[in-house]
Design an enzyme around this catalytic site. Sequence first.
Site, short mmCIF file in Angstrom:
data_model
loop_
_atom_site.label_atom_id
_atom_site.label_comp_id
_atom_site.label_asym_id
_atom_site.label_seq_id
_atom_site.Cartn_x
_atom_site.Cartn_y
_atom_site.Cartn_z
N ASP A 13 33.28 38.79 33.30
CA ASP A 13 34.16 38.06 34.19
C ASP A 13 33.36 37.66 35.42
O ASP A 13 32.28 38.20 35.69
CB ASP A 13 35.35 38.96 34.58
CG ASP A 13 36.40 38.22 35.38
OD1 ASP A 13 36.65 37.04 35.06
OD2 ASP A 13 36.95 38.80 36.32
N ASP A 15 34.91 36.52 39.01
CA ASP A 15 35.46 37.04 40.28
C ASP A 15 35.70 38.54 40.17
O ASP A 15 36.36 39.01 39.24
CB ASP A 15 36.78 36.33 40.61
CG ASP A 15 36.56 34.87 40.96
OD1 ASP A 15 35.77 34.60 41.87
OD2 ASP A 15 37.17 34.01 40.31
#
Length: 259
Positions: A13, A15
């Site tokens: 991922d 963020d």
Amino acid sequence: MADRKPIESWLTDMDGVLIHEGIPIPGADTFIKKLRESGKPFLVLTNNSIYTPRDLHARLRRMGLEVPIENIWTSALATAKFLDDQRPNGSAYVIGEAGLTTALHDIGYILTDHEPDYVVLGETRTYSFEAMTKAVRLINNGARFICTNPDETGPSAEGPLPATGAVAALITKATGKQPYFAGKPNPLMMRTGLNAIGAHSESSAMIGDRMDTDVLAGIEAGMQTFLVLTGLTLPEQVENFPYRPSKVVDSIADLVDLV
């Protein structure tokens, strides 16, 4: 943990794992650099459908993270891949930004408000009552309801913002129709991403900062999962879920030696 095949490819991922509010998380640059030097397939994922991979490549580069365009996978791309498989050369009424409209244009979709096959809802900073009203009427008239991701809020410097999932709930309430979410935690996003880089789930790992999206999607896609504590999930919250990541680490810096 059961014996697993060595990790040959990585999904992470963005963020909360690599960056936080526009600032790189310590160790992220080293992790990406080592991944690129290793030659192992990898993808940086985001449920945010606002930006194109080219946009995200430029943003990450400004932060000192060199991620090639082809190594970025968004919920908009996953949505476009799904629609291309389901109904090639179809049509859609889109509420979203360039990341989503570009992805749909690239698969040959016609963007229209005249009897579209789908209403596709993505992330935008300018949700309008007029657009939502049009979406409700099109869905009531038979258009199928698709959303890029179920995230109900998104981060900002000022605090949480309403996101795609919250707007989807409004449209669902008005139509009685539940959307199909293409992004995490739907393992579809992981599987289409793995296919894009020629990787296999049994020898792949997913890194995320959220139990309810990143870790869940990784588990359901059959991957090893690593939860980092630099994002939204607190250590004491891990036990609240009926599933567990393969390992919990403080940050991406703790995973550099595994590449």
